[in-house]
Design a protein around this motif. Structure first.
Motif, mmCIF file in Angstrom:
data_model
loop_
_atom_site.group_PDB
_atom_site.id
_atom_site.type_symbol
_atom_site.label_atom_id
_atom_site.label_comp_id
_atom_site.label_asym_id
_atom_site.label_seq_id
_atom_site.Cartn_x
_atom_site.Cartn_y
_atom_site.Cartn_z
ATOM 1 N N UNK A 93 66.716 8.293 78.600
ATOM 2 C CA UNK A 93 66.835 9.401 77.376
ATOM 3 C C UNK A 93 65.850 8.608 76.356
ATOM 4 N N UNK A 94 65.881 7.497 76.140
ATOM 5 C CA UNK A 94 64.860 6.901 75.216
ATOM 6 C C UNK A 94 63.890 6.731 75.503
ATOM 7 N N UNK A 95 63.217 6.679 76.833
ATOM 8 C CA UNK A 95 61.859 6.388 77.187
ATOM 9 C C UNK A 95 61.217 7.716 77.035
ATOM 10 N N UNK A 96 62.116 8.987 77.115
ATOM 11 C CA UNK A 96 61.539 10.258 76.925
ATOM 12 C C UNK A 96 61.306 10.480 75.432
ATOM 13 N N UNK A 97 62.167 10.043 74.761
ATOM 14 C CA UNK A 97 61.985 9.838 73.136
ATOM 15 C C UNK A 97 60.621 9.033 72.922
ATOM 16 N N UNK A 98 60.366 8.173 73.464
ATOM 17 C CA UNK A 98 59.299 7.233 73.124
ATOM 18 C C UNK A 98 58.076 8.048 73.391
ATOM 19 N N UNK A 99 57.951 8.851 74.494
ATOM 20 C CA UNK A 99 56.953 9.679 74.874
ATOM 21 C C UNK A 99 56.695 10.738 73.978
ATOM 22 N N UNK A 100 57.914 11.287 73.544
ATOM 23 C CA UNK A 100 57.497 12.317 72.181
ATOM 24 C C UNK A 100 57.158 11.766 71.079
ATOM 25 N N UNK A 101 57.524 10.630 70.679
ATOM 26 C CA UNK A 101 56.905 9.881 69.338
ATOM 27 C C UNK A 101 55.476 9.864 69.815
ATOM 28 N N UNK A 102 55.004 9.345 71.028
ATOM 29 C CA UNK A 102 53.742 9.295 71.217
ATOM 30 C C UNK A 102 52.946 10.562 70.920
ATOM 31 N N UNK A 103 53.284 11.687 71.435
ATOM 32 C CA UNK A 103 52.648 12.963 71.462
ATOM 33 C C UNK A 103 52.586 13.357 69.908
ATOM 34 N N UNK A 104 53.645 13.162 68.991
ATOM 35 C CA UNK A 104 53.603 13.347 67.603
ATOM 36 C C UNK A 104 52.638 12.960 66.921
ATOM 37 N N UNK A 105 52.185 11.433 67.158
ATOM 38 C CA UNK A 105 51.259 10.786 66.577
ATOM 39 C C UNK A 105 50.081 10.992 66.892
ATOM 40 N N UNK A 106 49.932 11.417 68.077
ATOM 41 C CA UNK A 106 48.458 11.841 68.775
ATOM 42 C C UNK A 106 48.098 13.168 68.232
ATOM 43 N N UNK A 107 49.125 14.092 68.126
ATOM 44 C CA UNK A 107 48.805 15.610 67.649
ATOM 45 C C UNK A 107 48.697 15.758 66.155
ATOM 46 N N UNK A 108 49.899 15.089 65.572
ATOM 47 C CA UNK A 108 50.191 15.379 64.118
ATOM 48 C C UNK A 108 48.993 14.450 63.277
ATOM 49 N N UNK A 109 48.607 13.319 63.780
ATOM 50 C CA UNK A 109 47.801 12.458 63.214
ATOM 51 C C UNK A 109 46.574 11.901 63.849
ATOM 52 N N UNK A 110 45.713 12.966 64.628
ATOM 53 C CA UNK A 110 44.767 12.927 65.484
ATOM 54 C C UNK A 110 43.774 11.676 64.941
ATOM 55 N N UNK A 111 43.412 11.753 63.595
ATOM 56 C CA UNK A 111 42.325 10.854 63.417
ATOM 57 C C UNK A 111 42.828 9.298 63.133
ATOM 58 N N UNK A 112 44.161 9.522 62.891
ATOM 59 C CA UNK A 112 44.522 7.914 62.642
ATOM 60 C C UNK A 112 45.506 7.432 63.792
ATOM 61 N N UNK A 113 45.555 8.206 64.851
ATOM 62 C CA UNK A 113 46.650 7.966 65.949
ATOM 63 C C UNK A 113 46.354 6.441 66.661
ATOM 64 N N UNK A 114 45.147 6.029 66.808
ATOM 65 C CA UNK A 114 44.998 4.618 67.167
ATOM 66 C C UNK A 114 45.497 3.651 66.433
ATOM 67 N N UNK A 115 45.502 3.680 65.046
ATOM 68 C CA UNK A 115 45.923 2.795 64.139
ATOM 69 C C UNK A 115 47.448 2.841 63.829
ATOM 70 N N UNK A 116 47.967 4.223 63.755
ATOM 71 C CA UNK A 116 49.429 4.167 63.749
ATOM 72 C C UNK A 116 50.056 3.751 64.977
ATOM 73 N N UNK A 117 49.600 4.151 66.109
ATOM 74 C CA UNK A 117 50.318 3.953 67.275
ATOM 75 C C UNK A 117 49.531 3.056 68.284
ATOM 76 N N UNK A 118 49.161 1.861 67.685
ATOM 77 C CA UNK A 118 48.332 1.103 68.621
ATOM 78 C C UNK A 118 49.423 0.284 69.658
ATOM 79 N N UNK A 119 48.936 -0.441 70.814
ATOM 80 C CA UNK A 119 49.642 -0.749 71.727
ATOM 81 C C UNK A 119 50.717 -1.863 71.488
ATOM 82 N N UNK A 120 50.237 -2.516 70.408
ATOM 83 C CA UNK A 120 51.167 -3.498 69.769
ATOM 84 C C UNK A 120 52.419 -2.814 69.325
#
Length: 323
Positions: free
Chosen positions: A118-145
């Motif tokens: 359940x939480x893993x699907x949540x994490x994927x939703x978070x990743x999609x949110x950052x990628x689409x809602x903040x497209x220009x800052x997604x790499x900074x806001x959601x780095x691999x770290x």
């Protein structure tokens, strides 16, 4: 197991040596069903290990998105391994007795990895949110770290809840029956056959369901409300469709995992009677099919992964020709 000394004194009861798993009573030829689960388990392992290997070896996939997908694959393998092999052994070999400590162990691992799904699907939703809602800052806001930190938190929260939930079981006493109405050592059926007050266990079961399933589902719904809002700001229809396509795979996984859970609880809420065999087969399918389908859907619907598979096949053909 201790025997009853006085009807009103439940303090004399202790936990049993073990439990008997009910499984199916009325259904015929259930051996075939567990052979089917064996096939499901093998395919689940192969598909998830394939997707993990591709992400591990392809440097182009070492991004936050594929780190989240890798985490989901690890959870899928763990969840299926905690549940299916023991169920197969129990029913194909008619070994329905499970020692008390072994039962607690299975309760822990099955419920832990189920909530992690359940939480893993949540994490994927978070990743999609950052990628689409903040497209220009997604790499900074959601780095691999940062994604690794988010995944770590998503592993720790269910761990704490499930440890408390399981730790409350040994305080219970069993005086009437030790037959668990499920196909494995399930938390609810185990504490509900206890004597005396099991209200703390009931509370933790409710907290587990609401906190680790319905709250993540609500979070996913909320993220997609923001995603839709962001998509509506995209001028071209082609651009909106291209952005939405990156979410379609995740939405499919969410449907496969949450719809059976929601249907089960709605049916229980409206007090519709379902016979035990039907309920057990429904819960077993809803627990074993998502880990099977998740990697297959991601493989077929994600261009980057398909490209890596094509490269792998091409390299193998070249190696065989040169060899």
């Amino acid at each position: 197991m201790a025997t009853q000394q006085e009807p009103e004194d439940l303090s004399n009861f202790t936990h049993p040596v073990g439990f008997y798993i009910r499984g199916f009573y009325a259904l015929q030829n259930t051996d075939y069903y567990f052979i089917f689960l064996s096939v499901v388990y093998v395919v689940t392992l192969l598909a998830n290990f394939l997707i993990m290997s591709i992400i591990w070896y392809a440097e182009s996939l070492h991004t936050s998105k594929y780190l989240a997908i890798f985490s989901l694959a690890v959870v899928d393998v763990s969840y299926s391994t905690a549940l299916i092999p023991k169920a197969i052994h129990t029913f194909l070999f008619n070994s329905r007795f499970v020692y008390f400590d072994a039962c607690l162990t299975q309760i822990f691992f099955v419920h832990y990895f189920c909530s992690m799904e359940s939480f893993a699907l949540c994490v994927l939703a978070y990743d999609r949110l950052i990628a689409i809602y903040f497209p220009l800052r997604s790499n900074t806001l959601n780095s691999t770290t940062r994604m690794m930190l988010v995944i770590l938190i998503s592993w720790i929260i269910p761990l704490i809840v499930v440890v408390i939930m399981v730790a409350l079981i040994p305080r219970l006493s069993y005086c009437k029956t030790t037959i668990v109405n499920s196909y494995f050592c399930d938390h609810g059926p185990v504490f509900k056959i206890a004597c005396g007050d099991y209200s703390p266990n009931w509370f933790m079961a409710c907290f587990y369901t609401v906190g680790l399933f319905f709250a993540p589902f609500a979070f996913i719904v909320l993220t997609y409300m923001f995603i839709v809002r962001a998509l509506l700001k995209i001028a071209s229809a082609e651009g909106r469709w291209k952005a939405f396509k990156t979410c379609s795979t995740h939405l499919t996984l969410v449907d496969i995992f949450y719809i059976p859970i929601l249907v089960t609880y709605v049916v229980a809420w409206v007090n519709v009677h379902i016979d035990t065999d039907t309920r057990i087969i429904n819960t077993s399918l809803s627990a074993t099919i998502p880990p099977l389908l998740n990697p297959i859907i991601y493989t077929l619907k994600t261009e980057e992964i398909m490209e890596q598979i094509k490269k792998l096949i091409k390299n193998r053909k070249i190696s065989s020709i040169n060899g």
